[in-house]
Design an enzyme around this catalytic site. Structure first.
Site, mmCIF file in Angstrom:
data_model
loop_
_atom_site.group_PDB
_atom_site.id
_atom_site.type_symbol
_atom_site.label_atom_id
_atom_site.label_comp_id
_atom_site.label_asym_id
_atom_site.label_seq_id
_atom_site.Cartn_x
_atom_site.Cartn_y
_atom_site.Cartn_z
ATOM 1 N N ASP A 1 54.917 24.945 15.427
ATOM 2 C CA ASP A 1 55.638 25.482 16.819
ATOM 3 C C ASP A 1 54.180 25.712 17.537
ATOM 4 O O ASP A 1 53.285 26.003 17.214
ATOM 5 C CB ASP A 1 56.104 26.860 16.276
ATOM 6 C CG ASP A 1 56.975 27.365 17.649
ATOM 7 O OD1 ASP A 1 57.814 26.865 17.887
ATOM 8 O OD2 ASP A 1 56.604 28.187 17.977
ATOM 9 N N SER A 2 54.745 26.052 18.782
ATOM 10 C CA SER A 2 53.446 26.310 19.771
ATOM 11 C C SER A 2 52.883 27.805 19.539
ATOM 12 O O SER A 2 51.873 27.918 20.012
ATOM 13 C CB SER A 2 53.982 26.204 21.191
ATOM 14 O OG SER A 2 55.066 27.057 21.483
ATOM 15 N N CYS B 1 60.289 23.517 17.463
ATOM 16 C CA CYS B 1 59.829 24.139 18.709
ATOM 17 C C CYS B 1 60.545 23.366 19.749
ATOM 18 O O CYS B 1 60.677 22.036 19.479
ATOM 19 C CB CYS B 1 58.604 23.857 19.130
ATOM 20 S SG CYS B 1 57.761 24.329 20.694
ATOM 21 N N GLU C 1 56.564 37.746 22.835
ATOM 22 C CA GLU C 1 55.306 37.751 22.135
ATOM 23 C C GLU C 1 54.503 38.960 22.493
ATOM 24 O O GLU C 1 53.481 39.170 21.766
ATOM 25 C CB GLU C 1 54.428 36.518 22.504
ATOM 26 C CG GLU C 1 55.379 35.242 22.147
ATOM 27 C CD GLU C 1 54.566 34.146 21.941
ATOM 28 O OE1 GLU C 1 53.346 34.129 22.633
ATOM 29 O OE2 GLU C 1 54.465 33.198 21.285
ATOM 30 N N CYS D 1 65.775 28.279 21.989
ATOM 31 C CA CYS D 1 64.163 28.495 21.952
ATOM 32 C C CYS D 1 64.197 29.583 20.668
ATOM 33 O O CYS D 1 65.126 30.359 20.734
ATOM 34 C CB CYS D 1 63.793 29.188 23.186
ATOM 35 S SG CYS D 1 61.989 30.065 22.946
ATOM 36 N N HIS E 1 62.291 31.662 19.859
ATOM 37 C CA HIS E 1 62.014 33.161 20.079
ATOM 38 C C HIS E 1 63.116 33.843 20.609
ATOM 39 O O HIS E 1 63.297 35.332 20.257
ATOM 40 C CB HIS E 1 61.018 33.435 21.375
ATOM 41 C CG HIS E 1 59.486 32.735 21.128
ATOM 42 N ND1 HIS E 1 59.121 31.505 20.909
ATOM 43 C CD2 HIS E 1 58.313 33.583 21.128
ATOM 44 C CE1 HIS E 1 57.875 31.662 20.886
ATOM 45 N NE2 HIS E 1 57.273 32.598 20.873
#
Length: 274
Positions: free
Chosen positions: A11-12, A74, A159, A193, A195
């Site tokens: 993942d990024s 991702c 994040e 996504c 996240h």
């Protein structure tokens, strides 16, 4: 036996840990390596060429570690890099290796979830710009109408650990309102996504109760389990010691501080200089 390797999960940044968590829950016997390219995150606003370059570099690192199979956990990397890697690079690097993404497993089943045949996609700017979800969904469910909304502030909120704060409400409500304004018939929202599951409580707060909210972790885990059943030639090359290694291209200390939010338990990572 000596040639067996772990499953690579890429993942990024941190989001892929929500996918890894579900994969490990479903397939605990396997070994895994997780790499977060935090030093170059976020991928969402970056060009197709840049995302492809970064993703391929990380995929090659997994291969160098002996991973026969890599999961791009991702959406942006899956949307902007996966197809080129599969079609152009694997044959040159090692045709026995496999790289899979998170878009296809989701689009294969999403049409079975909706009743109205109206689906909303919430994702990063890169994922939405790629049109990967409408293109793939049309292949499996041509009668399903797809509406999209880019949510560029959602990843930074997560994040920076602001996703549970009152300040996040504005950005969540704004994008929910935008997607719902596109069609009152939407009955399914896909969090495209990795996240976004951390925002699930706030999303539910602003979404009508009759609408289903779909996260990708369990879908990808089930798809991987099915894939390994159908491809014993890949499964036999995977090591099964129940071990997980975590790597980040940025500060390991910072990664460890944030990662537990996504993975659900404390982890210890290693810094990787690419």
């Amino acid at each position: 036996m000596a040639n067996k390797g772990a499953i690579g999960v890429f993942d990024s940044g941190y989001g892929g840990l929500t996918v890894l968590k579900e994969i490990v829950n479903m397939l605990p016997a396997y070994d895994y390596l997780y790499l977060g390219d935090n030093a170059r995150a976020p991928y969402g606003p970056r060009s197709f060429a840049t995302v492809y370059e970064y993703t391929l570099e990380c995929v090659k690192w997994f291969f160098d570690q002996g991973c026969p199979l890599v999961i791009l956990a991702c959406n942006t990397a899956s949307a902007k890099a996966l197809r080129t890697i599969q079609q152009n690079d694997l044959e040159k690097i090692d045709p026995t290796k496999r790289v899979l993404g998170v878009i296809r497993p989701t689009t294969e089943i999403i049409g079975n979830i909706t009743t109205t045949k109206h689906i909303g996609i919430l994702g990063t700017a890169g994922t939405i710009q790629s049109n990967s979800y409408p293109i793939e969904i049309e292949k499996f469910y041509p009668d399903v109408k797809v509406y999209q909304e880019a949510c560029p502030m959602w990843v930074p909120l997560v994040e920076n650990n602001e996703h549970n704060m009152h300040g996040a409400d504005y950005f969540v409500k704004r994008h929910i309102d935008n997607i719902m304004d596109q069609s009152p018939q939407i009955d399914t929202l896909l969090l495209a996504c990795t996240h976004y599951p951390l925002l699930i409580d706030k999303i539910r707060h602003f979404v009508p109760s009759n609408i289903q909210i779909v996260s990708q972790g369990q879908i990808v885990a089930k798809s991987l389990a099915n894939y390994l059943e159908r491809h014993p030639e890949i499964d036999q090359n995977l090591s099964k010691n129940g071990q997980i290694g975590f790597f980040t291209t940025d500060s390991a200390e910072d990664f460890d501080d944030h990662a537990s939010i996504f993975f659900g338990k404390p982890i210890k990572s290693t810094h990787l200089a690419l």
